[in-house]
Design an enzyme around this catalytic site. Structure first.
Site, PDB file in Angstrom:
ATOM      1  CB  CYS A   1     -42.864 -11.312   6.133  1.00  0.00           C
ATOM      2  SG  CYS A   1     -43.029  -9.546   6.227  1.00  0.00           S
TER       3      CYS A   1
ATOM      4  CE  LYS B   1     -30.167  -9.064  17.812  1.00  0.00           C
ATOM      5  NZ  LYS B   1     -29.296  -9.388  16.677  1.00  0.00           N
TER       6      LYS B   1
ATOM      7  CD  GLU C   1     -41.526 -17.414   5.886  1.00  0.00           C
ATOM      8  OE1 GLU C   1     -41.036 -17.766   6.963  1.00  0.00           O
ATOM      9  OE2 GLU C   1     -41.827 -16.229   5.618  1.00  0.00           O
TER      10      GLU C   1
ATOM     11  CD  GLU D   1     -44.281  -9.755  10.039  1.00  0.00           C
ATOM     12  OE1 GLU D   1     -44.449 -10.971   9.758  1.00  0.00           O
ATOM     13  OE2 GLU D   1     -43.546  -9.000   9.424  1.00  0.00           O
TER      14      GLU D   1
HETATM   15  P1  NDP Z   1     -34.200 -14.925  13.084  1.00  0.00           P
HETATM   16  O1  NDP Z   1     -35.569 -14.937  13.628  1.00  0.00           O
HETATM   17  O2  NDP Z   1     -33.181 -15.802  13.733  1.00  0.00           O
HETATM   18  O3  NDP Z   1     -33.605 -13.420  13.123  1.00  0.00           O
HETATM   19  C1  NDP Z   1     -34.381 -12.260  13.225  1.00  0.00           C
HETATM   20  C2  NDP Z   1     -33.854 -11.374  14.364  1.00  0.00           C
HETATM   21  O4  NDP Z   1     -33.963 -12.079  15.614  1.00  0.00           O
HETATM   22  C3  NDP Z   1     -32.392 -11.016  14.243  1.00  0.00           C
HETATM   23  O5  NDP Z   1     -32.182  -9.720  14.763  1.00  0.00           O
HETATM   24  C4  NDP Z   1     -31.714 -12.043  15.138  1.00  0.00           C
HETATM   25  O6  NDP Z   1     -30.451 -11.666  15.592  1.00  0.00           O
HETATM   26  C5  NDP Z   1     -32.709 -12.114  16.269  1.00  0.00           C
HETATM   27  N1  NDP Z   1     -32.635 -13.343  17.061  1.00  0.00           N
HETATM   28  C6  NDP Z   1     -32.178 -14.560  16.682  1.00  0.00           C
HETATM   29  N2  NDP Z   1     -32.294 -15.442  17.691  1.00  0.00           N
HETATM   30  C7  NDP Z   1     -32.820 -14.772  18.737  1.00  0.00           C
HETATM   31  C8  NDP Z   1     -33.174 -15.144  20.068  1.00  0.00           C
HETATM   32  N3  NDP Z   1     -33.008 -16.381  20.521  1.00  0.00           N
HETATM   33  N4  NDP Z   1     -33.704 -14.203  20.871  1.00  0.00           N
HETATM   34  C9  NDP Z   1     -33.899 -12.949  20.442  1.00  0.00           C
HETATM   35  N5  NDP Z   1     -33.574 -12.533  19.188  1.00  0.00           N
HETATM   36  C10 NDP Z   1     -33.048 -13.436  18.335  1.00  0.00           C
HETATM   37  O7  NDP Z   1     -34.271 -15.231  11.566  1.00  0.00           O
HETATM   38  P2  NDP Z   1     -33.142 -15.867  10.626  1.00  0.00           P
HETATM   39  O8  NDP Z   1     -32.138 -14.822  10.325  1.00  0.00           O
HETATM   40  O9  NDP Z   1     -32.593 -17.143  11.160  1.00  0.00           O
HETATM   41  O10 NDP Z   1     -34.014 -16.200   9.354  1.00  0.00           O
HETATM   42  C11 NDP Z   1     -34.552 -17.499   9.251  1.00  0.00           C
HETATM   43  C12 NDP Z   1     -35.916 -17.518   8.653  1.00  0.00           C
HETATM   44  O11 NDP Z   1     -36.808 -16.681   9.384  1.00  0.00           O
HETATM   45  C13 NDP Z   1     -36.003 -17.029   7.234  1.00  0.00           C
HETATM   46  O12 NDP Z   1     -35.610 -17.999   6.342  1.00  0.00           O
HETATM   47  C14 NDP Z   1     -37.455 -16.672   7.157  1.00  0.00           C
HETATM   48  O13 NDP Z   1     -38.205 -17.825   6.930  1.00  0.00           O
HETATM   49  C15 NDP Z   1     -37.777 -16.135   8.531  1.00  0.00           C
HETATM   50  N6  NDP Z   1     -37.708 -14.668   8.574  1.00  0.00           N
HETATM   51  C16 NDP Z   1     -38.867 -13.982   8.424  1.00  0.00           C
HETATM   52  C17 NDP Z   1     -38.844 -12.611   8.425  1.00  0.00           C
HETATM   53  C18 NDP Z   1     -40.085 -11.827   8.274  1.00  0.00           C
HETATM   54  O14 NDP Z   1     -40.068 -10.714   7.795  1.00  0.00           O
HETATM   55  N7  NDP Z   1     -41.195 -12.341   8.708  1.00  0.00           N
HETATM   56  C19 NDP Z   1     -37.609 -11.841   8.560  1.00  0.00           C
HETATM   57  C20 NDP Z   1     -36.437 -12.669   8.726  1.00  0.00           C
HETATM   58  C21 NDP Z   1     -36.517 -14.036   8.738  1.00  0.00           C
HETATM   59  P3  NDP Z   1     -29.127 -12.228  14.840  1.00  0.00           P
HETATM   60  O15 NDP Z   1     -29.165 -11.674  13.475  1.00  0.00           O
HETATM   61  O16 NDP Z   1     -28.024 -11.705  15.678  1.00  0.00           O
HETATM   62  O17 NDP Z   1     -29.240 -13.739  14.870  1.00  0.00           O
END
Ligand code: NDP
Length: 474
Positions: A276, A167, A378, A242
């Protein structure tokens, strides 16, 4: 390969636009899949699993190797696609695409070396211990490094003999789809790898809830990770989470200062700070802090902000308007309460070329208070808070003053100081005189709120399989 919702999307006009973050223009669209599409994809993966599992490790490794070769042949097109949907400069996209090929090659390379064990049990007999795959695995990919993080999940899962449903993040699905196609063109049987596009709340949660999914690997936000953990709690699904971090970088007075300044600039502004393991908190010995901050300011001001597709761009836009708003709020809140001094940046850039994209200036904030939200939360964007430190003890205490524990670095020429940082900082990886780099050979993952489990290396391969024992009573 299933791309979620293709059939129904055309009828219902349910599409997700993919936008270039540098221009705000729509460059493509993907189907907005549904829970039903996820269910079909999981069943397709289940059907393909038994055939894939029967292949030898070497046969599976050869397919990964061929896919890596095709990715290398097409690296320029793939990098352009990544920059177009994600925003990062082309040279960072090229790094990321090559990094993906490196991961597939690493797993292909170790396939021939994987063996079982035989345990001699004397009068009881002999035991043969093998490893077998788990079944259908699910992977949820974020938008910050969609290509590399896809490799971290696909490489070990497929080599171990699992089938997989991916996904992608809704803002960066295009490279995931293309890389999945390349795996099929390289010999991966249909159904072994499936991609479902669509919102996390619907297709992501449908994956987490699905009873046929035996393991889930998720990279993203802590709150989303927590939600996934709760949803999976009633099942015996294995989880790798992660969830980001707030990595400290400690610079001591005996460090190579030029190298440390470059390390901090790259560590914070690479990928516009959306990594990250980015340097999110910089602790500098007070004897060099003023000069260090001055040099950081100079270097940050010299970074060329622009469209990642343009030659000479050092830093692209943030991935989405939402991400930029999050950063703006955090910085404004910290500055409103006088928790630091902005040396450079702190706002959107001015100029017509920036007006439609999601740009934010490289920002350096000095003299940051220990309680500032720039240190306690963060900050997933190009903002570097600098905090002067009287000694290593204080720096280690401050480094640990967070609920995260992903990475940390210390910059010093003293081996004893480096060893202390390694022993005392709570993080999954400690770099000495480096930051950010995560090669495929090295296990990667966090402590505390930064997550569960490890990606990369042999550790990830083990996490996508389980032992099975044959006890022979002679
Ligand atoms: P999310 O955790 O919402 O998104 C990451 C992935 O999870 C996307 O594919 C998203 O899909 C999916 N997702 C979102 N909600 C759900 C759910 N309820 N169940 C299953 N999958 C889900 O991150 P954000 O895009 O909102 O980013 C917000 C913050 O997260 C950033 O500001 C950062 O702090 C952190 N982040 C950290 C990362 C890392 O590498 N550790 C990477 C990305 C974000 P969709 O795009 O369709 O919402």
């Amino acid at each position: 390969m299933r791309i979620g919702g293709t059939d129904t999307a055309a009828e219902d006009d349910r599409w997700i636009p993919v936008v270039n973050p540098a221009t705000g223009e729509q460059v493509d669209r993907v189907p907005e899949g549904s829970a039903d599409d996820m269910d079909q994809a999981v069943h397709a993966a289940e059907d393909a699993f038994s055939g894939w599992k029967k292949k030898t490790l070497r046969e599976r490794g050869v397919i990964l190797f061929h896919a890596a070769g095709r990715v290398r042949e097409q690296h320029k097109e793939l990098a352009r696609l990544l920059t177009t949907e994600q925003g990062k400069p082309l040279r960072e996209s090229l790094d990321e695409v090559r990094g993906y090929a490196n991961i597939l090659e690493f797993y292909a390379g170790i396939s021939a070396a994987q063996q079982g064990e035989m345990i001699r049990l004397g009068m009881i007999g002999d035991a043969l211990v093998t490893r077998e795959p788990l079944g259908v695995c699910g992977a949820i990919i974020p938008w910050n490094m969609p290509v590399l993080i896809m490799g971290w999940k696909v490489g070990p899962a497929l080599l171990a003999g699992n089938s997989l449903v991916l996904k992608p993040a809704s803002t960066t699905p295009l490279t995931t789809i293309r890389l999945a196609q390349i795996l099929e063109e390289s010999g991966l049987p249909p159904g072994v790898l499936n991609v479902v596009t669509g919102p996390g709340e619907t297709v992501g949660e449908a994956m987490v809830r699905h009873p046929l999914v035996k393991k889930l690997s998720f990279t993203g936000n802590c709150a989303t990770g927590q939600r996934i953990r709760e949803l999976a709690a009633g099942s015996l699904k294995e989880l790798t989470l992660e969830l980001g971090g707030s990595d400290p970088m400690i610079v001591l007075s005996d460090a190579d200062i030029d190298k440390a300044v470059d390390g901090a600039i790259r560590g914070r502004f690479y990928n516009a700070g959306q990594t990250c393991t980015a340097v999110k908190r910089l602790f500098v010995h007070e004897s060099i802090a003023v000069e260090f901050s001055r040099r950081l300011q100079q270097k940050a001001e010299s970074l060329k902000l622009g469209n990642g597709l343009d030659a000479g761009t050092d830093m692209g836009p943030l991935n989405s308007a939402i991400q930029r708003e999050r950063i703006e709020k955090l910085v404004d809140r910290a500055l409103d309460t006088a928790q630091g001094t902005v040396l450079t940046g702190g706002t959107r850039p001015e100029g017509a070329e920036y007006s439609r994209g999601f740009f934010y200036q490289p920002t350096v904030v000095s003299d940051v208070e220990k309680t500032s939200s720039l240190l306690t939360e963060e900050v997933f964007g190009p903002v570097l808070p600098v905090v002067p430190m009287p000694d290593l003890d204080t720096a280690i205490t401050e480094a640990n003053r967070t609920s995260y524990g992903l990475g940390a670095s210390i910059w010093t020429s003293n081996l004893h100081s480096a060893k202390r940082a390694f022993d005392e900082i709570h993080a999954g990886i400690i770099w000495v005189n480096r930051h950010l780099t995560v090669p495929p050979e090295v296990p990667f993952g966090g402590m505390n709120e930064s997550g569960l489990g490890r990606e990369n290396g042999l550790h990830a391969l083990e996490s996508y399989s389980r032992t099975k024992t044959l006890l022979l009573g002679w």
